[in-house]
Design a protein around this motif. Structure first.
Motif, mmCIF file in Angstrom:
data_model
loop_
_atom_site.group_PDB
_atom_site.id
_atom_site.type_symbol
_atom_site.label_atom_id
_atom_site.label_comp_id
_atom_site.label_asym_id
_atom_site.label_seq_id
_atom_site.Cartn_x
_atom_site.Cartn_y
_atom_site.Cartn_z
ATOM 1 N N MET A 1 0.825 -1.209 0.000
ATOM 2 C CA MET A 1 0.000 0.000 0.000
ATOM 3 C C MET A 1 0.854 1.253 0.000
ATOM 4 O O MET A 1 1.618 1.524 0.925
ATOM 5 N N ASN B 1 5.804 -4.616 -3.421
ATOM 6 C CA ASN B 1 4.760 -4.392 -4.418
ATOM 7 C C ASN B 1 5.224 -3.280 -5.364
ATOM 8 O O ASN B 1 5.571 -2.187 -4.913
ATOM 9 N N TYR C 1 -10.417 5.983 8.487
ATOM 10 C CA TYR C 1 -11.152 4.737 8.221
ATOM 11 C C TYR C 1 -12.218 4.523 9.296
ATOM 12 O O TYR C 1 -13.325 4.091 9.009
#
Ligand SMILES: Cc1cc2nc3c(=O)[nH]c(=O)nc-3n(C[C@H](O)[C@H](O)[C@H](O)COP(=O)(O)O)c2cc1C
Length: 352
Positions: A22, A87, A252
């Protein structure tokens, strides 16, 4: 135990949970090492990883490559027996430089999506680094696996399937989200295709599903469907060890379902994010003019894009919540509190 360890070549993963990479600054060595120590695969995002370094604006590529090496070394040091992945998005400008650096720095595995990583095997040959494409359709899975086999004689080490409920960039046409399509049907086809491909090459290719996986019942569901593991992003954001600032994690907890929407990204794919004052401005004005180009994407025209993705994601990573782009998964609004990575693993794996 309802799950089995995940075996990716010589990599043994005791608990088949992968923490999705992320960016920017959300999954760095802190989160990745905590996940690896808990028994899953911790993944460092290479996206603008040097954003907090003094020379970043002057020489982003050099600073990013140095930061990538540093974070891989720190994570491997903190999680000596754990597995650390990286990633890397194909859409990144100078993607191959990032791949080469990750391999040289000892990444155990590279996950690559946001485009088709057609040439990836070229850069890992002769190393111990494994590779796994991230796909969202049978078509993309077939294209990549067949290309890797034909051109490099290299079957994938694993495949990650990312469904439409995921956070960050999404491998679907914007219109997909208006349909009531059942992605599980596509997933079942991908599982069958990858299994058949594995049988053809005489090797089991583990398949991991991510996108909206929230609790143990989801985990069980995807294993029952035939997946070998799961990937989670959103749930890992709300952990103490997540590298994002506290204000990011809190966004969140306070988000309502109606605050989460599909947005346009300069990467050329839709994304999912929380509507905040920044996104409101983009939606209302159509565009936030670009002040500086970081040359982050291989295909980007700063004169026509709706906003600079690097700047927006860096603002979020710096805790400038009203000026940043807050990527999140569809289930972010279900998060009630911040827990430790170990607590999350316990919740996902232990019987109530
Ligand atoms: C804040 C955030 C940033 C993300 N950044 C990336 C990224 O840089 N590259 C990528 O391939 N996926 C990215 N993703 C996707 C995650 O790796 C993961 O696959 C996805 O979020 C899984 O769905 P979930 O969030 O519903 O668990 C991001 C997701 C989030 C929530």
């Amino acid at each position: 135990m309802f799950y089995k360890p995940l075996q990716i070549g010589d990599l043994h993963v005791p608990i088949p949970i992968i923490q999705g990479g992320m960016g920017v600054g959300v999954s760095l060595s802190g989160l990745a090492s905590a996940v690896a120590n808990a028994g899953g695969i911790g993944v460092i995002s290479g996206a603008q990883i040097g954003f907090d370094q003094p020379d970043f604006a002057k020489n982003p590529l050099k600073v990013n490559l140095e930061a990538l090496t540093r974070h891989i070394h720190i994570a491997k040091e903190k999680a000596k027996k754990g597995i650390i992945g990286v990633n890397l998005m194909v859409a990144l400008h100078q993607y191959t430089e990032y791949v080469k650096t990750a391999v040289k720095s000892g990444a155990d595995i590279i996950f690559s999506g946001a485009g088709l990583p057609m040439e990836l095997p070229e850069f890992v040959k002769g190393s111990k680094t494994k590779i796994a494409p991230i796909v969202s359709s049978v078509r993309a899975a077939k294209l990549i696996l067949n290309n890797w086999l034909r051109k490099f004689d290299y079957p994938a080490d694993a495949v990650v399937v990312e469904g439409p409920m995921a956070g960050g960039h999404l491998g679907f046409a914007p219109t997909y989200f208006e349909t009531k399509a059942d992605f599980d049907l596509e997933l079942v086809d991908i599982i069958a295709m990858v299994k058949e491909f594995g049988e053809k090459v005489g090797r089991k290719i583990p398949l991991i599903f991510g996108g909206g996986v929230f609790d143990q019942s989801d985990f069980k569901k995807y294993l029952t469907l035939g997946c070998d593991g799961i990937q989670m992003g959103t749930r890992f954001v709300a952990t103490h060890e997540c590298d994002a600032p506290m204000s990011f994690k809190h966004s969140y907890i306070t988000a309502k379902e109606s605050d989460i929407t599909i947005i346009k990204s300069p990467v050329g794919m839709p994304g999912r994010a929380i509507v905040n004052p920044f996104m409101q401005k983009v939606l209302e004005d159509g565009r936030v003019p670009v002040k500086k180009c970081y040359k982050c994407l291989s295909k980007c025209n700063p004169r026509t894009i709706p906003y600079c993705i690097t700047e927006a994601l860096i603002h979020a990573a710096e805790g400038r919540m009203d000026e940043g782009l807050l990527f999140c998964g569809q289930n972010a609004h279900r998060i009630q509190k911040i827990v430790s990575v170990q607590e999350l693993f316990d919740e996902m794996t232990q019987s109530a």
